[in-house]
Design an enzyme around this catalytic site. Structure first.
Site, PDB file in Angstrom:
ATOM      1  N   CYS A 291       0.836  -1.196   0.000  1.00 21.91           N
ATOM      2  CA  CYS A 291       0.000   0.000   0.000  1.00 21.91           C
ATOM      3  C   CYS A 291       0.871   1.246   0.000  1.00 21.91           C
ATOM      4  O   CYS A 291       1.806   1.350   0.795  1.00 21.91           O
ATOM      5  CB  CYS A 291      -0.915  -0.008   1.228  1.00 21.91           C
ATOM      6  SG  CYS A 291      -2.039   1.404   1.291  1.00 21.91           S
TER       7      CYS A 291
ATOM      8  N   CYS B 145      -0.381   4.355   0.511  1.00 19.48           N
ATOM      9  CA  CYS B 145      -1.032   5.474   1.190  1.00 19.48           C
ATOM     10  C   CYS B 145      -0.112   6.070   2.251  1.00 19.48           C
ATOM     11  O   CYS B 145       0.828   5.447   2.712  1.00 19.48           O
ATOM     12  CB  CYS B 145      -2.377   5.060   1.787  1.00 19.48           C
ATOM     13  SG  CYS B 145      -2.294   4.325   3.417  1.00 19.48           S
TER      14      CYS B 145
ATOM     15  N   CYS C 112      -0.565   4.284   6.289  1.00 18.58           N
ATOM     16  CA  CYS C 112      -0.065   2.978   6.723  1.00 18.58           C
ATOM     17  C   CYS C 112       1.365   3.083   7.249  1.00 18.58           C
ATOM     18  O   CYS C 112       2.169   3.851   6.725  1.00 18.58           O
ATOM     19  CB  CYS C 112      -0.078   1.978   5.565  1.00 18.58           C
ATOM     20  SG  CYS C 112      -1.705   1.341   5.152  1.00 18.58           S
TER      21      CYS C 112
END
Length: 192
Positions: free
Chosen positions: A50, A52, A55
């Site tokens: 991920c 993002c 995280c």
């Protein structure tokens, strides 16, 4: 000669092989003194890398490795007093160790398609053999953390080389699940 883009230390040389019937185990934070330990019953699902900005990522990692487990399969075993929610307004209530910063688990508690699931970082398991990542999510989001947008083509090429199809949202199957949940919640019937 070009340098390969480093995605995550546990992924750069290929994901660790999955163990048949992985029964779960214990996630451990990075503290050497009184580490937080969280038991997970069963294997993880929808494991992915991920990009993002929310995280947790180990130092030097461009992406996190994150998966989900049912909330009732998560038990804090030791040193839960060191845990605090990172952002109480966020959908995912990420419980992080206040000393080392590692996110240990993140339940989705409000009404949402993922309600009842906890997000975990499988690389924190003491044992190996958990289901490996199968896609990359929120790839463009690494730009929001300072990555040069002109190098995004190289990132997507590296993810593809690692057999992690890159998406700027979640995988198509998860996006279909979210859309189906939303349609059902709003009373929209599926048309054949």
């Amino acid at each position: 000669m070009t340098t390969k883009i480093s995605i995550h230390p546990n992924i750069d040389n290929g994901a660790t092989a999955e163990k048949a019937n992985f029964a779960g185990g214990v996630l451990v934070c990075a503290c050497s003194d009184r580490p937080v330990k969280v038991k997970i019953d069963g294997d993880v699902a929808h494991n992915h890398v991920c990009g993002c900005s929310k995280c947790w990522k180990p130092n030097g990692a461009l992406f996190s490795v994150v998966a989900v487990v049912p909330h009732d399969k998560v038990t804090v075993l030791e040193n839960g007093d060191k845990l605090a929610v990172v952002d109480s307004e966020a959908l995912i209530q990420r419980h992080a160790c206040t000393e080392c910063g590692v996110h240990m688990y993140g339940p989705v508690e409000r009404q949402h398609p993922f309600q009842g699931l906890d997000f975990v970082h499988p690389e924190r398991f003491e044992a190996k053999g958990w289901a490996p990542p199968t896609f990359a999510a929120f790839v463009s989001s690494i730009v929001e953390t300072g990555f040069d947008p002109q190098n995004m083509g190289a990132v997507r090429a590296r993810l593809t080389e690692l057999e992690l199809p890159p998406y700027d949202c979640l995988s198509p199957a998860l996006m279909d699940y979210i859309a189906s949940w939303t349609a059902k919640a709003t009373g929209v019937a599926a048309k054949a």
